[in-house]
Write an enzyme that holds these catalytic residues in place. Structure first.
Site, mmCIF file in Angstrom:
data_model
loop_
_atom_site.group_PDB
_atom_site.id
_atom_site.type_symbol
_atom_site.label_atom_id
_atom_site.label_comp_id
_atom_site.label_asym_id
_atom_site.label_seq_id
_atom_site.Cartn_x
_atom_site.Cartn_y
_atom_site.Cartn_z
ATOM 1 N N ARG A 147 43.254 30.062 20.857
ATOM 2 C CA ARG A 147 43.986 29.578 19.457
ATOM 3 C C ARG A 147 42.739 29.079 18.681
ATOM 4 O O ARG A 147 41.525 28.911 19.302
ATOM 5 C CB ARG A 147 44.820 28.360 19.764
ATOM 6 C CG ARG A 147 45.970 28.604 20.607
ATOM 7 C CD ARG A 147 46.714 27.236 20.923
ATOM 8 N NE ARG A 147 47.855 27.330 21.663
ATOM 9 C CZ ARG A 147 47.825 27.130 23.028
ATOM 10 N NH1 ARG A 147 46.903 26.715 23.586
ATOM 11 N NH2 ARG A 147 48.957 27.234 23.693
ATOM 12 N N LYS A 171 46.288 22.572 23.907
ATOM 13 C CA LYS A 171 47.370 21.712 23.266
ATOM 14 C C LYS A 171 47.447 20.348 24.255
ATOM 15 O O LYS A 171 47.700 20.492 25.496
ATOM 16 C CB LYS A 171 48.638 22.304 23.071
ATOM 17 C CG LYS A 171 48.955 23.104 21.975
ATOM 18 C CD LYS A 171 50.317 23.837 21.770
ATOM 19 C CE LYS A 171 50.088 24.682 20.645
ATOM 20 N NZ LYS A 171 51.577 25.342 20.268
ATOM 21 N N HIS A 244 45.429 34.167 14.916
ATOM 22 C CA HIS A 244 46.437 34.389 16.128
ATOM 23 C C HIS A 244 46.723 35.903 16.347
ATOM 24 O O HIS A 244 47.265 36.030 17.560
ATOM 25 C CB HIS A 244 47.835 33.692 15.614
ATOM 26 C CG HIS A 244 48.170 32.723 16.872
ATOM 27 N ND1 HIS A 244 47.687 31.516 17.442
ATOM 28 C CD2 HIS A 244 49.500 32.651 17.575
ATOM 29 C CE1 HIS A 244 48.409 30.986 18.393
ATOM 30 N NE2 HIS A 244 49.427 31.811 18.419
ATOM 31 N N ARG A 247 44.604 36.950 19.286
ATOM 32 C CA ARG A 247 45.463 36.107 20.439
ATOM 33 C C ARG A 247 46.625 36.956 20.977
ATOM 34 O O ARG A 247 46.796 37.290 22.034
ATOM 35 C CB ARG A 247 45.669 34.828 20.186
ATOM 36 C CG ARG A 247 46.525 34.068 21.393
ATOM 37 C CD ARG A 247 46.541 32.680 20.922
ATOM 38 N NE ARG A 247 47.540 31.634 21.889
ATOM 39 C CZ ARG A 247 47.183 31.091 22.886
ATOM 40 N NH1 ARG A 247 46.009 31.196 23.413
ATOM 41 N NH2 ARG A 247 48.398 30.688 23.513
ATOM 42 N N HIS A 270 50.224 28.558 28.031
ATOM 43 C CA HIS A 270 51.534 28.493 27.872
ATOM 44 C C HIS A 270 52.142 27.583 29.215
ATOM 45 O O HIS A 270 51.888 27.618 30.364
ATOM 46 C CB HIS A 270 52.316 29.492 27.827
ATOM 47 C CG HIS A 270 52.113 30.377 26.549
ATOM 48 N ND1 HIS A 270 52.377 32.053 26.614
ATOM 49 C CD2 HIS A 270 51.607 30.073 25.379
ATOM 50 C CE1 HIS A 270 52.103 32.260 25.173
ATOM 51 N NE2 HIS A 270 51.757 31.312 24.640
ATOM 52 N N TYR A 279 55.857 38.882 25.003
ATOM 53 C CA TYR A 279 55.091 40.013 25.019
ATOM 54 C C TYR A 279 55.632 41.185 25.979
ATOM 55 O O TYR A 279 55.414 42.308 25.815
ATOM 56 C CB TYR A 279 53.646 39.643 25.691
ATOM 57 C CG TYR A 279 52.711 38.784 24.852
ATOM 58 C CD1 TYR A 279 52.403 38.884 23.590
ATOM 59 C CD2 TYR A 279 52.869 37.302 25.163
ATOM 60 C CE1 TYR A 279 51.719 38.113 22.821
ATOM 61 C CE2 TYR A 279 52.224 36.510 24.175
ATOM 62 C CZ TYR A 279 51.717 36.779 23.164
ATOM 63 O OH TYR A 279 51.113 35.822 22.324
#
Length: 303
Positions: A147, A171, A244, A247, A270, A279
């Site tokens: 990110r 995150k 992004h 990514r 994730h 995906y």
């Protein structure tokens, strides 16, 4: 009581969850909006909030013309706030738990083809300190699937180039280790040897400890990275290219190459496999196109 509960929740997000300033600002805006609605209904206490009131809030967001995605985000903030209040003993139930958010049409992530990625990165041949920095940043965005905030947060101490790894803080300051190899590894090595020292010398005082520096020797910003990626995209005819997208391309190309979905989940950071599963739809699209081009009867139509 409502004011105090909101302050405690924001403090919890900042201290215990390690939320970024950007995330905190988004939650604060969402809670301000929610509190304004409650105030218009004459509600100032947690005890007065029930599912019907939260549902009315959701309806008010619809009437404002907000997109389903925005409404879902606002309700997620409200749901998290009430969940915290229950956990902290300030409320017995979560009145937002049963309120359904509007469905959002599934959108496949925008990705570059392998050829487009090659064209994008091969054009980055500027040997100036900024040019070497830009190439290293784009190579890492695509080569490691980071990110933007993770990229700008990197320090040289996070690089373990001899072992082929980068330490990333995602995150909630969650740490993960991501492999780095090939073109991305070489680009970072060249930048460290010939680009970063020159940028560090431009600092008026002590240069930043950041890996990627701006022309004044400070940590490069997310906004600058967005601009650099957008300019690079424009050079290959991809207007408004977003970091992004690199990514997304990283994950899609790994899946198309046979990587396991769980591995991709770990590389992307994730928390839930359901986030990574988007995906698989991209990969199916790729398979479908390959089939149409390769199968002798795929394009047959009745005469």
């Amino acid at each position: 009581m409502l004011d105090e509960a909101i302050r405690e929740y924001l403090s919890y997000l900042r201290i215990e969850r390690g939320a970024s300033p950007h995330t905190l600002a988004a939650y604060e805006r969402g809670l301000d909006c929610y509190q304004a609605f409650l105030g218009s209904e004459g509600v100032a206490s947690l005890d007065e909030i029930d599912p019907l009131l939260v549902s009315a809030y959701e309806q008010s967001l619809r009437k404002q013309g907000l997109a389903p995605t925005s409404i879902r985000q606002r309700l997620s903030v409200v749901r998290g706030f009430h969940r915290f209040c229950v956990r902290d003993g300030n409320a017995k139930v979560n009145p937002a738990e049963s309120v359904r958010a509007p469905k959002v049409p599934a959108r496949l992530p925008d990705v570059l083809s392998v050829e487009e990625v090659g064209a994008l990165l091969d054009r980055l041949d500027d040997e100036s300190p900024q040019g070497l920095r830009n190439r290293a940043m784009l190579e890492i965005l695509y080569g490691c699937g980071l990110r933007v905030s993770e990229l700008t947060g990197l320090n040289p101490a996070d690089l373990f180039l001899e072992d082929g790894f980068v330490r990333v803080f995602g995150k909630g300051s969650k740490e993960r280790i991501v492999p780095i190899a090939g073109a991305a590894l070489r680009a970072v090595q060249v930048y460290l040897a010939s680009g970063r020292p020159a940028l560090a010398e431009a600092a008026s005082g002590r240069p930043s400890e950041a890996l990627f520096l701006n022309k004044r020797g400070g940590r490069i910003t997310r906004q600058s990275v967005h601009s650099i990626v957008a300019r690079a995209g424009g050079a290959i005819g991809r207007e408004d290219l977003h970091p992004h997208t690199l990514r997304h391309s990283f994950a899609t190309h790994l899946l198309e190459g046979g990587a396991d979905l769980r591995i991709i989940q770990e590389l992307l950071g994730h928390e839930s496999i359901s986030t990574t599963q988007i995906y698989t739809h991209v990969d199916r699209s790729h398979i479908r196109e390959e089939y149409r081009h390769a199968h002798p009867r795929a394009s047959w139509t009745a005469q």
